[in-house]
Enzyme design. Structure first.
Site, PDB file in Angstrom:
ATOM      1  N   ASP A  51       5.893   8.770   2.032  1.00 27.85           N
ATOM      2  CA  ASP A  51       4.691   8.307   1.325  1.00 27.85           C
ATOM      3  C   ASP A  51       4.018   9.381   0.486  1.00 27.85           C
ATOM      4  O   ASP A  51       3.879  10.522   0.914  1.00 27.85           O
ATOM      5  CB  ASP A  51       3.671   7.626   2.244  1.00 27.85           C
ATOM      6  N   CYS A  85       4.535   2.591   2.383  1.00 28.64           N
ATOM      7  CA  CYS A  85       4.607   1.299   3.044  1.00 28.64           C
ATOM      8  C   CYS A  85       3.356   0.469   2.758  1.00 28.64           C
ATOM      9  O   CYS A  85       2.438   0.922   2.074  1.00 28.64           O
ATOM     10  CB  CYS A  85       4.807   1.490   4.533  1.00 28.64           C
ATOM     11  N   CYS A 115      -1.489   6.886   7.324  1.00 29.41           N
ATOM     12  CA  CYS A 115      -1.694   6.378   5.963  1.00 29.41           C
ATOM     13  C   CYS A 115      -3.156   6.524   5.555  1.00 29.41           C
ATOM     14  O   CYS A 115      -3.462   6.844   4.412  1.00 29.41           O
ATOM     15  CB  CYS A 115      -1.286   4.906   5.865  1.00 29.41           C
ATOM     16  N   CYS A 147       8.997  12.283   3.638  1.00 24.32           N
ATOM     17  CA  CYS A 147       8.349  11.554   4.740  1.00 24.32           C
ATOM     18  C   CYS A 147       8.170  10.080   4.413  1.00 24.32           C
ATOM     19  O   CYS A 147       7.871   9.281   5.286  1.00 24.32           O
ATOM     20  CB  CYS A 147       6.981  12.128   5.051  1.00 24.32           C
TER      21      CYS A 147
END
Lengths: 395, 148
Positions: free
Chosen positions: B37, B60, B104, B35
């Site tokens: 992360d 990211c 995130c 994915c």
């Protein structure tokens, strides 16, 4: 130093193109369809621009249709091929898995309307072969649409050979040459294509203007209905400043093209050589069959968006095919089409340089990239596991 | 408007508590390289207080910033308080995240909880499994459907 190395995304407007455009905003602002002299002067400029763009790709001026950019040209070409095929009961279209979304999304729309689409495998090196195309052509194939140069990895497709196969089988062939025009020789007669798309802003022309070449005898289907502009094939008052800018830019980009290509290829080779020194990295796409200025690398253990943000801080503008930069779940469909695993594709970097870049700028990139890759690997749990041998290196 | 707030950029460029912790009392790792992360969170615990935190993140800009912010928010806090850290609080402390980057902050919340759970298990501290919810919390991290 700040290096712009994202010319495949867009380019700076050439000062010569800007200069050519300026009078058409404020002085010669007439509508090219008007009979009065300001209008007629605009019509003359339009005609000169059409001749210039045609000459740059060895076409007749009557075969050039100005559009609002490369995407519109792609849409129009594909819808045209589909419509011509449908009249003969042919509703099969062949393309590749790594086309631009302007092509892929138009094809997806046609699929919903009952067309069948075959997306060819692009192999590990990112190059489709004429044999692949020949094998996929069926009696009901209406159109083959394959890009001339891939936008993300820069590989060049054998369009002349593919077009020869199509001609032999009586199938229309369109090529999206948005990344090719102004960077490598593009001659529609030598290529033997029926339609070809281009976009001005990829060769230092203005944004929002492009053109579709359609060989004489190919009846275009309108995307935009309206007046009789572009011989009735594209409604809307012509963007004269944009079109004039496109003509100036294409003339400039195709003058001394061989010399520019040699120079840019030199920059690219230096980039590839330098970046290859980074451990666990790989160049994406065929080593040789590539446009002079585009380089795409994957670096294991890091993610592309962080790489881009840091490179920007260090003075390098680049792009990536990571999911985080594409705004979707998956990394770039282009990198996946090459067969790269997701975790590798996330760590991709595209650098696209052209004749406006210098050797010093390449040195700056080669200083910045290894530094940022090292920094991000240092904080990456993925890299940690690779280095400790918990998971095996894939590249 | 820029993609990220100044606070996100600050934490991305100057991540707090980044690194490893060889003598960690609890380590939590969440996410998935497929994915794009992965977060690993290390905690040091004394008398029910998180005395030190470190993280490593593959991801990211917002993933790195979210990890950094989460470590700041739990450092020096009692474990019970760390368990209450929500992704919303992380995103708010960062002055917001773009909608498609909210996962995130979810990952940061999960990483903290995973580290605490690991600490409990390593030290045979009984806990109510309900506080960690289902085992496939990773589902919370599932992205929005790809554009069609």
């Amino acid at each position: 130093m700040y290096v712009y190395a994202d010319n495949a995304a867009t380019t700076a407007l050439s000062p010569r193109a800007l200069e050519a455009m300026m009078p058409y905003f404020t002085e010669t602002y007439g509508n090219a369809s008007s009979l009065h002299s300001p209008g007629q002067r605009a019509a003359e400029a339009l005609q000169r621009a059409r001749e210039t763009v045609a000459a740059a790709i060895n076409a007749d001026f009557k075969e050039i249709y100005f559009t609002g950019g490369g995407s519109e040209a792609d849409n129009q070409a594909i819808l045209t091929g589909a419509a011509i095929g449908a009249r003969k009961g042919k509703k099969h279209i062949i393309s590749t898995a790594f086309e631009h979304h302007a092509v892929l999304h138009t094809l997806a729309k046609l699929e919903k309307e009952g067309y069948e689409v075959t997306l060819l495998d692009v192999h590990k090196n990112g190059v489709v072969t004429a044999e692949d195309v020949a094998a996929a052509i069926r009696p009901d194939t209406a159109l083959v649409t394959i890009m001339m140069v891939n936008n993300e990895i820069g590989t060049i497709q054998p369009i002349a050979e593919i077009a020869a196969v199509c001609r032999e089988k009586g199938v229309l062939i369109h090529t999206d040459a948005v990344q090719a025009v102004g960077h490598i020789p593009v001659d529609v007669k030598a290529l033997g294509v029926d339609m070809l798309s281009m976009a001005a802003h990829k060769f230092h022309g203005p944004k929002g203007v492009g053109a579709l070449y359609a060989r004489r005898g190919v009846p275009l289907v309108n995307v935009i209905e309206g007046g009789q502009q572009e011989r009735g094939k594209r409604g809307g008052t012509e963007n004269i400043p944009g079109i004039v800018g496109m003509a100036a830019a294409i003339a400039e980009a195709t003058t001394d093209l061989e010399a520019h290509m040699a120079y840019v290829t030199g920059l690219r080779e230096k980039l590839i050589e330098g970046l290859s020194k980074i451990p666990h990295s790989c160049l994406n796409g065929d080593r040789d069959k590539r446009v002079p200025g585009t380089v795409n690398f994957c670096f294991e253990g890091i993610e592309g968006e962080g790489l881009l943000l840091w490179l920007d801080q260090k003075g390098v503008a680049a792009s990536s095919g990571s999911a985080c930069t594409s705004g979707s779940l998956d990394p770039s469909h282009v990198l996946l089409a090459l067969g790269l695993p997701h975790e590798i594709a996330h760590g991709s970097l595209r650098l696209s340089v052209d004749a406006w870049n210098t050797e010093e700028e390449i040195d700056h990139i080669l200083w910045a990239v290894p530094e940022v890759v090292d920094y991000l690997r240092d904080m990456s749990p993925v890299w940690d596991e690779l280095e400790r041998g918990v998971t095996p290196h894939l590249i | 408007m820029a993609l990220y707030s100044e606070t996100v950029m600050d934490h991305f460029q100057h991540p707090r508590n980044v690194g490893e912790m060889p003598d960690a009392d609890g380590i939590g790792e969440v996410g998935n390289a497929v994915c794009g992360d992965i977060m690993r969170m290390y905690i040091k615990v004394k008398d029910g207080i998180i005395t030190d935190v470190k993280f490593k993140t593959f991801g990211c800009g917002s993933a790195i910033a979210s990890s950094s912010m989460a470590t700041e928010m739990i450092k020096g806090k009692p474990i019970t308080e760390a368990l209450e850290l929500s992704n919303k609080a992380v995103a708010q402390a960062l002055d917001g995240l773009p909608a498609h980057k909210l996962h995130c902050s979810v990952l940061a919340e999960e990483a903290v909880r995973a580290a605490v759970k690991d600490y409990y298990e390593k030290n045979h501290i009984p806990y109510d499994p309900a506080i960690f919810g289902c085992d496939d919390c990773v589902k919370a991290h599932e992205h929005a459907p790809a554009e069609e």
